[in-house]
Scaffold this active site. Structure first.
Site, PDB file in Angstrom:
ATOM      1  N   ASN A   9       0.882  -1.179   0.000  1.00  0.00           N
ATOM      2  CA  ASN A   9       0.000   0.000   0.000  1.00  0.00           C
ATOM      3  C   ASN A   9       0.912   1.219   0.000  1.00  0.00           C
ATOM      4  O   ASN A   9       1.486   1.568   1.028  1.00  0.00           O
ATOM      5  CB  ASN A   9      -0.894  -0.019   1.245  1.00  0.00           C
ATOM      6  N   TRP A  10       1.027   1.823  -1.184  1.00  0.00           N
ATOM      7  CA  TRP A  10       1.959   2.959  -1.292  1.00  0.00           C
ATOM      8  C   TRP A  10       1.417   4.211  -0.615  1.00  0.00           C
ATOM      9  O   TRP A  10       2.144   5.186  -0.454  1.00  0.00           O
ATOM     10  CB  TRP A  10       2.237   3.256  -2.771  1.00  0.00           C
ATOM     11  N   LYS A  11       0.146   4.211  -0.263  1.00  0.00           N
ATOM     12  CA  LYS A  11      -0.493   5.409   0.307  1.00  0.00           C
ATOM     13  C   LYS A  11      -0.230   6.613  -0.607  1.00  0.00           C
ATOM     14  O   LYS A  11      -0.086   6.435  -1.810  1.00  0.00           O
ATOM     15  CB  LYS A  11      -0.012   5.658   1.739  1.00  0.00           C
ATOM     16  N   HIS A  94      -9.589   1.162   4.639  1.00  0.00           N
ATOM     17  CA  HIS A  94      -8.335   1.383   5.380  1.00  0.00           C
ATOM     18  C   HIS A  94      -8.621   2.318   6.554  1.00  0.00           C
ATOM     19  O   HIS A  94      -9.422   3.242   6.445  1.00  0.00           O
ATOM     20  CB  HIS A  94      -7.278   1.984   4.455  1.00  0.00           C
ATOM     21  N   GLU A  96      -7.069   4.711   7.693  1.00  0.00           N
ATOM     22  CA  GLU A  96      -6.843   6.146   7.403  1.00  0.00           C
ATOM     23  C   GLU A  96      -8.064   6.748   6.719  1.00  0.00           C
ATOM     24  O   GLU A  96      -8.394   7.918   6.940  1.00  0.00           O
ATOM     25  CB  GLU A  96      -5.565   6.306   6.562  1.00  0.00           C
ATOM     26  N   GLU A 166      -5.717  -5.053  10.279  1.00  0.00           N
ATOM     27  CA  GLU A 166      -4.721  -4.000  10.491  1.00  0.00           C
ATOM     28  C   GLU A 166      -5.025  -3.280  11.805  1.00  0.00           C
ATOM     29  O   GLU A 166      -5.830  -2.338  11.828  1.00  0.00           O
ATOM     30  CB  GLU A 166      -4.760  -2.994   9.340  1.00  0.00           C
ATOM     31  N   GLY A 172       2.054   2.125  10.701  1.00  0.00           N
ATOM     32  CA  GLY A 172       3.016   3.209  10.559  1.00  0.00           C
ATOM     33  C   GLY A 172       3.681   3.611  11.863  1.00  0.00           C
ATOM     34  O   GLY A 172       4.348   4.643  11.936  1.00  0.00           O
ATOM     35  N   SER A 211       3.048  -2.357  10.318  1.00  0.00           N
ATOM     36  CA  SER A 211       4.495  -2.412  10.545  1.00  0.00           C
ATOM     37  C   SER A 211       5.084  -3.790  10.265  1.00  0.00           C
ATOM     38  O   SER A 211       5.976  -4.243  10.984  1.00  0.00           O
ATOM     39  CB  SER A 211       4.834  -1.925  11.962  1.00  0.00           C
ATOM     40  N   GLY A 232       2.715  -1.188   4.293  1.00  0.00           N
ATOM     41  CA  GLY A 232       2.769   0.244   4.018  1.00  0.00           C
ATOM     42  C   GLY A 232       4.207   0.699   3.823  1.00  0.00           C
ATOM     43  O   GLY A 232       4.770   0.615   2.736  1.00  0.00           O
ATOM     44  N   GLY A 233       4.815   1.189   4.900  1.00  0.00           N
ATOM     45  CA  GLY A 233       6.150   1.781   4.812  1.00  0.00           C
ATOM     46  C   GLY A 233       7.174   0.911   4.101  1.00  0.00           C
ATOM     47  O   GLY A 233       7.943   1.399   3.255  1.00  0.00           O
TER      48      GLY A 233
HETATM   49  C1  PEP Z   1      -0.948   0.130   5.943  1.00  0.00           C
HETATM   50  O1  PEP Z   1      -1.063   1.331   5.840  1.00  0.00           O
HETATM   51  O2  PEP Z   1      -1.777  -0.605   5.393  1.00  0.00           O
HETATM   52  C2  PEP Z   1       0.165  -0.396   6.716  1.00  0.00           C
HETATM   53  C3  PEP Z   1       0.115  -1.626   7.121  1.00  0.00           C
HETATM   54  O3  PEP Z   1       1.207   0.480   6.982  1.00  0.00           O
HETATM   55  P1  PEP Z   1       2.595   0.132   7.701  1.00  0.00           P
HETATM   56  O4  PEP Z   1       3.103  -1.160   7.106  1.00  0.00           O
HETATM   57  O5  PEP Z   1       3.476   1.282   7.386  1.00  0.00           O
HETATM   58  O6  PEP Z   1       2.302  -0.003   9.151  1.00  0.00           O
END
Ligand code: PEP
Length: 250
Positions: A9-11, A94, A96, A166, A172, A211, A232-233
């Site tokens: 997920n590049w956001k 998501h 967010e 999640e 994040g 994470s 994500g990251g």
């Molecule tokens: C996400 O935003 O779906 C996610 C899992 O982010 P991160 O891996 O950065 O926690």
């Protein structure tokens, strides 16, 4: 037997130049069919990424979809538009979007339906906040978020869903659910699915997100009900994402 899916997920990250570098790096990390790999990219870059991924096994996804098919919905992107660019997946619900855009579980359910109607696979995100976990409400919260979607989706479409657990407190933040904590919630989600349709429940991929990194991926992915990751990251660095894919192959 469920396949493992590693989805990035590049956001709201990237640029034409940075995406070219990242995609070139990702192409070096795939090459067999053992693990399903996808990248969910910002809508303006769908054309670039679709072209770059042509001929590879990396699948394309988006990060949101409109509940509507077409019309006067300024700023929205429809499922058919995502199909036009060769998307296979779209993330819905998501945390967010739930927290910054006020998306309720009812809206998330409509987005999942819109995705399915357009022939896309919705990656339905559910997760609890830290307060909810501390109050021992995790199962109730994620169960209700999942039920809203399961209530809306036709029985024949249940097996087409991908679910992502999640925990909001792990996204994040660098904090990760332990494999045992994540497995416990994944088992709750699978049982919830099984209450509707045991066969579908055995087929649906349930991803963990929060994470996930190269150094914790193998332990998380070893759990019985963790069928992949939503990343994500670590999806923004080809070396990290490829290392997670490598961990998924073991
Ligand atoms: C996400 O935003 O779906 C996610 C899992 O982010 P991160 O891996 O950065 O926690």
């Amino acid at each position: 037997m469920r396949r493992t899916l590693i989805a990035g997920n590049w956001k709201m990250n990237g640029s034409l130049a940075a995406n070219d570098v990242l995609l070139a790096g990702l192409k070096q990390g795939v090459g067999d069919d053992l693990v399903d790999v996808a990248v969910c990219v910002p809508a303006p870059y769908l054309a670039q990424c679709a072209a770059a991924l042509q001929g590879t096994s990396i699948r394309l996804g988006a990060q949101d979809v409109s509940t509507s098919v077409s019309g006067a919905y300024t700023g929205e992107v429809s499922g058919a538009m995502l199909q036009d660019f060769g998307c296979r997946y779209v993330i819905v619900g998501h945390s967010e979007r739930r927290s910054y855009h006020g998306e309720t579980s009812a809206v998330v359910a409509r987005k999942a339906l819109a995705a399915l109607a357009a022939g896309l696979t919705p990656i339905v995100c559910v997760g609890e906040t830290l307060d909810e976990r501390d109050a021992e409400r995790t199962a109730a919260v994620v169960g209700a978020q999942l039920d809203a979607v399961l209530d809306a989706v036709a029985a024949t479409d249940l097996a087409k869903l991908v679910i992502a657990y999640e925990p909001v407190w792990a996204i994040g933040t660098g904090k990760t659910a332990t494999p045992q904590m994540a497995q416990a919630v994944h088992a709750v989600l699978r049982a919830r699915l099984a209450a509707r349709d045991a066969e579908a429940a055995s087929q649906v991929q349930i991803l963990y997100g929060g994470s996930m990194k190269p150094d914790n991926a193998a332990d998380l992915l070893a759990m019985a009900d963790i069928d992949g990751g939503l990343i994500g990251g670590a999806a923004l660095k080809a070396a990290d994402f490829n290392a997670i894919i490598a961990a998924a192959r073991q």
